[in-house]
Motif scaffolding. Structure first.
Motif, PDB file in Angstrom:
ATOM      1  N   LEU A   6       0.815  -1.214   0.000  1.00 13.75           N
ATOM      2  CA  LEU A   6       0.000   0.000   0.000  1.00 13.75           C
ATOM      3  C   LEU A   6       0.856   1.275   0.000  1.00 13.75           C
ATOM      4  O   LEU A   6       0.577   2.209  -0.746  1.00 13.75           O
ATOM      5  CB  LEU A   6      -0.967  -0.001   1.187  1.00 13.75           C
ATOM      6  N   LYS A   7       1.882   1.315   0.806  1.00 17.51           N
ATOM      7  CA  LYS A   7       2.730   2.512   0.842  1.00 17.51           C
ATOM      8  C   LYS A   7       3.380   2.768  -0.519  1.00 17.51           C
ATOM      9  O   LYS A   7       3.439   3.911  -0.973  1.00 17.51           O
ATOM     10  CB  LYS A   7       3.803   2.378   1.917  1.00 17.51           C
ATOM     11  N   ILE A  52     -11.807  -6.096   0.273  1.00 16.79           N
ATOM     12  CA  ILE A  52     -10.892  -4.968   0.414  1.00 16.79           C
ATOM     13  C   ILE A  52      -9.791  -5.045  -0.641  1.00 16.79           C
ATOM     14  O   ILE A  52      -9.443  -4.040  -1.275  1.00 16.79           O
ATOM     15  CB  ILE A  52     -10.331  -4.899   1.843  1.00 16.79           C
ATOM     16  N   LEU A  53      -9.258  -6.240  -0.855  1.00 15.04           N
ATOM     17  CA  LEU A  53      -8.234  -6.402  -1.897  1.00 15.04           C
ATOM     18  C   LEU A  53      -8.789  -6.015  -3.258  1.00 15.04           C
ATOM     19  O   LEU A  53      -8.109  -5.342  -4.045  1.00 15.04           O
ATOM     20  CB  LEU A  53      -7.728  -7.843  -1.919  1.00 15.04           C
ATOM     21  N   ASP A  54     -10.015  -6.405  -3.539  1.00 17.72           N
ATOM     22  CA  ASP A  54     -10.657  -6.071  -4.810  1.00 17.72           C
ATOM     23  C   ASP A  54     -10.782  -4.558  -4.969  1.00 17.72           C
ATOM     24  O   ASP A  54     -10.486  -4.010  -6.039  1.00 17.72           O
ATOM     25  CB  ASP A  54     -12.034  -6.738  -4.875  1.00 17.72           C
ATOM     26  N   VAL A  67      -0.933  -5.343  -5.282  1.00 17.63           N
ATOM     27  CA  VAL A  67      -1.371  -4.928  -3.945  1.00 17.63           C
ATOM     28  C   VAL A  67      -0.665  -5.718  -2.855  1.00 17.63           C
ATOM     29  O   VAL A  67      -0.334  -5.176  -1.797  1.00 17.63           O
ATOM     30  CB  VAL A  67      -2.908  -5.088  -3.797  1.00 17.63           C
ATOM     31  N   ALA A  68      -0.430  -6.996  -3.102  1.00 17.94           N
ATOM     32  CA  ALA A  68       0.167  -7.858  -2.077  1.00 17.94           C
ATOM     33  C   ALA A  68       1.142  -8.822  -2.726  1.00 17.94           C
ATOM     34  O   ALA A  68       0.999  -9.170  -3.892  1.00 17.94           O
ATOM     35  CB  ALA A  68      -0.923  -8.641  -1.356  1.00 17.94           C
ATOM     36  N   GLU A  69       2.126  -9.225  -1.936  1.00 16.85           N
ATOM     37  CA  GLU A  69       3.083 -10.213  -2.432  1.00 16.85           C
ATOM     38  C   GLU A  69       3.367 -11.234  -1.345  1.00 16.85           C
ATOM     39  O   GLU A  69       3.260 -10.941  -0.160  1.00 16.85           O
ATOM     40  CB  GLU A  69       4.374  -9.557  -2.901  1.00 16.85           C
TER      41      GLU A  69
END
Length: 78
Positions: A6-7, A52-54, A67-69
């Motif tokens: 996110l950052k 939320i991810l969507d 968004v995420a790894e």
């Protein structure tokens, strides 16, 4: 372990648009509570849901891996 980006996404969007993008702005645009966004950005190992991810994928116009790894335990211990 899942690490949220996110950052990085905030910084990248701000750079592209030549302005500061805040968690408050993301919250207003996505409907995700600001506290939740802060936890995603700052708490290691924070757990969230697919809705939320969507919303984050749609807002930042990136696929899920944007968004995420996933980091294996060896990478985390580093």
């Amino acid at each position: 372990m899942i690490r949220f980006r996110l950052k990085e996404l905030l910084a990248e969007k701000g750079f592209r648009e030549d302005r500061r993008v805040t968690l408050d702005e993301v919250s207003k645009e996505t409907g995700i509570h600001r506290t939740t966004l802060s936890k995603i950005a700052n708490q290691r190992g924070y757990k969230t849901n697919t809705e939320i991810l969507d919303k984050l994928c749609a807002y930042f116009d990136v696929p899920l891996e944007g968004v995420a790894e996933y980091l294996d335990e060896e990478e985390v211990k580093g």
